[in-house]
Scaffold this motif. Structure first.
Motif, PDB file in Angstrom:
ATOM      1  N   SER A  21      -5.819  -8.228  -0.058  1.00  0.00           N
ATOM      2  CA  SER A  21      -5.977  -6.785   0.147  1.00  0.00           C
ATOM      3  C   SER A  21      -4.805  -6.208   0.929  1.00  0.00           C
ATOM      4  O   SER A  21      -4.294  -5.126   0.601  1.00  0.00           O
ATOM      5  N   GLU A  22      -4.358  -6.915   1.955  1.00  0.00           N
ATOM      6  CA  GLU A  22      -3.240  -6.407   2.762  1.00  0.00           C
ATOM      7  C   GLU A  22      -1.938  -6.407   1.973  1.00  0.00           C
ATOM      8  O   GLU A  22      -1.144  -5.463   2.053  1.00  0.00           O
ATOM      9  N   LEU A  23      -1.709  -7.456   1.192  1.00  0.00           N
ATOM     10  CA  LEU A  23      -0.485  -7.521   0.388  1.00  0.00           C
ATOM     11  C   LEU A  23      -0.470  -6.426  -0.664  1.00  0.00           C
ATOM     12  O   LEU A  23       0.564  -5.770  -0.886  1.00  0.00           O
ATOM     13  N   ALA A  24      -1.596  -6.197  -1.311  1.00  0.00           N
ATOM     14  CA  ALA A  24      -1.669  -5.145  -2.324  1.00  0.00           C
ATOM     15  C   ALA A  24      -1.367  -3.782  -1.720  1.00  0.00           C
ATOM     16  O   ALA A  24      -0.607  -2.979  -2.278  1.00  0.00           O
ATOM     17  N   LYS A  25      -1.949  -3.517  -0.582  1.00  0.00           N
ATOM     18  CA  LYS A  25      -1.735  -2.230   0.076  1.00  0.00           C
ATOM     19  C   LYS A  25      -0.284  -2.054   0.493  1.00  0.00           C
ATOM     20  O   LYS A  25       0.282  -0.954   0.388  1.00  0.00           O
ATOM     21  N   SER A  26       0.360  -3.141   0.941  1.00  0.00           N
ATOM     22  CA  SER A  26       1.728  -3.030   1.442  1.00  0.00           C
ATOM     23  C   SER A  26       2.749  -2.849   0.325  1.00  0.00           C
ATOM     24  O   SER A  26       3.850  -2.358   0.578  1.00  0.00           O
ATOM     25  N   THR A  67      -1.823  -4.640  -9.234  1.00  0.00           N
ATOM     26  CA  THR A  67      -3.214  -4.784  -9.663  1.00  0.00           C
ATOM     27  C   THR A  67      -3.856  -5.860  -8.814  1.00  0.00           C
ATOM     28  O   THR A  67      -3.361  -6.988  -8.729  1.00  0.00           O
ATOM     29  N   LEU A  68      -4.973  -5.509  -8.167  1.00  0.00           N
ATOM     30  CA  LEU A  68      -5.721  -6.450  -7.344  1.00  0.00           C
ATOM     31  C   LEU A  68      -6.983  -6.847  -8.107  1.00  0.00           C
ATOM     32  O   LEU A  68      -7.785  -5.991  -8.475  1.00  0.00           O
ATOM     33  N   ALA A  96      -4.134  -0.541  -8.789  1.00  0.00           N
ATOM     34  CA  ALA A  96      -5.399  -0.632  -9.517  1.00  0.00           C
ATOM     35  C   ALA A  96      -6.246  -1.768  -8.960  1.00  0.00           C
ATOM     36  O   ALA A  96      -5.726  -2.841  -8.637  1.00  0.00           O
ATOM     37  N   PHE A  97      -7.557  -1.525  -8.846  1.00  0.00           N
ATOM     38  CA  PHE A  97      -8.501  -2.566  -8.451  1.00  0.00           C
ATOM     39  C   PHE A  97      -9.331  -2.933  -9.660  1.00  0.00           C
ATOM     40  O   PHE A  97      -9.914  -2.065 -10.319  1.00  0.00           O
ATOM     41  N   VAL A  98      -9.378  -4.219  -9.989  1.00  0.00           N
ATOM     42  CA  VAL A  98     -10.155  -4.714 -11.121  1.00  0.00           C
ATOM     43  C   VAL A  98     -11.204  -5.683 -10.597  1.00  0.00           C
ATOM     44  O   VAL A  98     -10.855  -6.720 -10.015  1.00  0.00           O
ATOM     45  N   GLN A  99     -12.481  -5.335 -10.774  1.00  0.00           N
ATOM     46  CA  GLN A  99     -13.522  -6.276 -10.391  1.00  0.00           C
ATOM     47  C   GLN A  99     -13.758  -7.231 -11.543  1.00  0.00           C
ATOM     48  O   GLN A  99     -14.198  -6.848 -12.633  1.00  0.00           O
TER      49      GLN A  99
END
Length: 366
Positions: free
Chosen positions: A15-20, A28-29, A67-70
């Motif tokens: 989460s932190e890497l995606a945000k940064s 895409t997370l 983008a967040f993919v569940q």
């Protein structure tokens, strides 16, 4: 065109890497759970379920451009990631951060947050009715759990089973002595140099009899098996030319690559790169990964990038409830006030809810 970065795993590192990186790349997370589960707070939630919903933080406000993919990743190749439903997420770089699992009720199994919520309610009820509680495993989780129960439920008889001759043996002796003194003052009995030889379950608490290697027999109304984290390595096992270490985690080269695929990186609990399986380790790994990916996106060769250097003696904070505790902060061992101020009072709940864009006191939806 900007580079595409696919990050698998929405825990502390992912989460932190995606945000940064989302302002500089197409990020895409991929995460199988609907919520980020703040693990340190789950220890306290065993005694105080009221904080449980604050520990479940939705991902919907984490990213503004990415983008967040569940979903669940099933395979990785040089071009991206395949999900279990057959869909694809293409990427120029892939980062695997699938983390680790613990016994219930501390982390969800296979991303099932509802089952974790049910486990918390069940274990809390068992704890309330228990008179004698045994905790098998005196790592960070076991120590904190003993402290939390002693603080919230001082009427319980609490026994902490430690298989070494002192607490936190890889840290300075002052830390272990301080923790021992405070736990014993709170009424916790610590049995050193003993192993449980007949654990009936390692995945969730239960009632039963413990046979210790010392010859002692313990009858406990509730036994917590807290015998360490296990890396979620299944996805990495699909990669070519991987090497698993004796710890059960995967080895990486000096630049966090676990296989012969040059654009696939792995970090956090899932890899054995010299760091312990702690949130503190991630505070060092995320900046290195972000800096490295930026360099690669700008055209630099990875051979020109300085290899990752793991923590030497990494800090650790060990609250024993909201008020007391001890911490190793590299240069010195800190006591109650510092430990409570930094972590114990709030368990970093406010920090991580803010990091993920959630309201500080909002509850997760059922």
């Amino acid at each position: 065109m900007s580079s595409r970065i696919v990050i698998i795993g929405g825990g502390y590192l992912g989460s932190e890497l995606a945000k940064s990186l989302e302002q500089e790349a197409e990020v895409t997370l991929i995460e199988r759970a609907p919520y980020f589960v703040h693990a340190p707070a789950m220890i306290r939630a065993v005694t105080d379920p009221a904080i449980l919903e604050r520990a479940f933080i939705p991902y919907d406000k984490l990213l503004t451009r990415g983008a967040f993919v569940q979903g669940t990743a099933s395979a990785i190749d040089a071009q991206g990631v395949t999900l279990e439903d057959g869909s694809r997420v293409e990427g120029d770089y892939v980062v695997v951060a699938t983390g680790s699992r613990n016994s219930l009720p501390f982390k969800p199994v296979d991303g099932d947050v509802e089952a974790l919520r049910e486990a918390n309610a069940r274990v809390h009820a068992q704890l309330v009715s228990a008179k004698t509680v045994a905790i098998v495993g005196a790592g960070a989780v076991g120590i904190e759990l003993a402290g939390e129960i002693a603080h919230a439920m001082p009427d319980k008889s609490i026994i902490l089973v430690c298989n070494t001759d002192r607490l936190m043996p890889v840290k300075p002796a002052t830390l272990g002595r301080s923790l021992k003194q405070k736990l014993e003052a709170a009424g916790v009995e610590i049995i050193f140099g003993a192993k449980a030889e007949n654990l009936e379950h390692t995945d969730e608490p239960y009632a039963g009899i413990l046979d210790l290697s010392s010859g002692r027999e313990l009858l406990a109304d509730l036994i917590f098996p807290v015998v360490g984290s296990h890396a979620n390595t299944r996805l990495l096992e699909t990669l070519p030319d991987i090497r698993k270490s004796r710890s059960g985690r995967f080895a990486t080269d000096g630049r966090m690559r676990p296989s012969s695929l040059p654009n696939v990186f792995a970090a956090g609990d899932v890899v054995d790169n010299g760091d312990a399986m702690t949130i503190v380790a991630i505070t060092r790994q995320v900046p290195w990964l972000a800096k490295t990916l930026r360099a690669l996106m700008s055209g630099r060769a990875i051979e020109d990038i300085k290899p990752y250097a793991p923590w030497g003696r990494a800090p650790i904070l060990l609250p024993l409830g909201p008020v007391i505790g001890s911490s190793f902060l590299v240069l010195f061992t800190a006591g109650n006030w510092v430990t409570s101020k930094i972590k114990g009072a709030d368990m970093f709940l406010t920090k991580y809810r803010k990091n993920l864009g959630a309201a500080s006191n909002a509850r997760a939806k059922s």
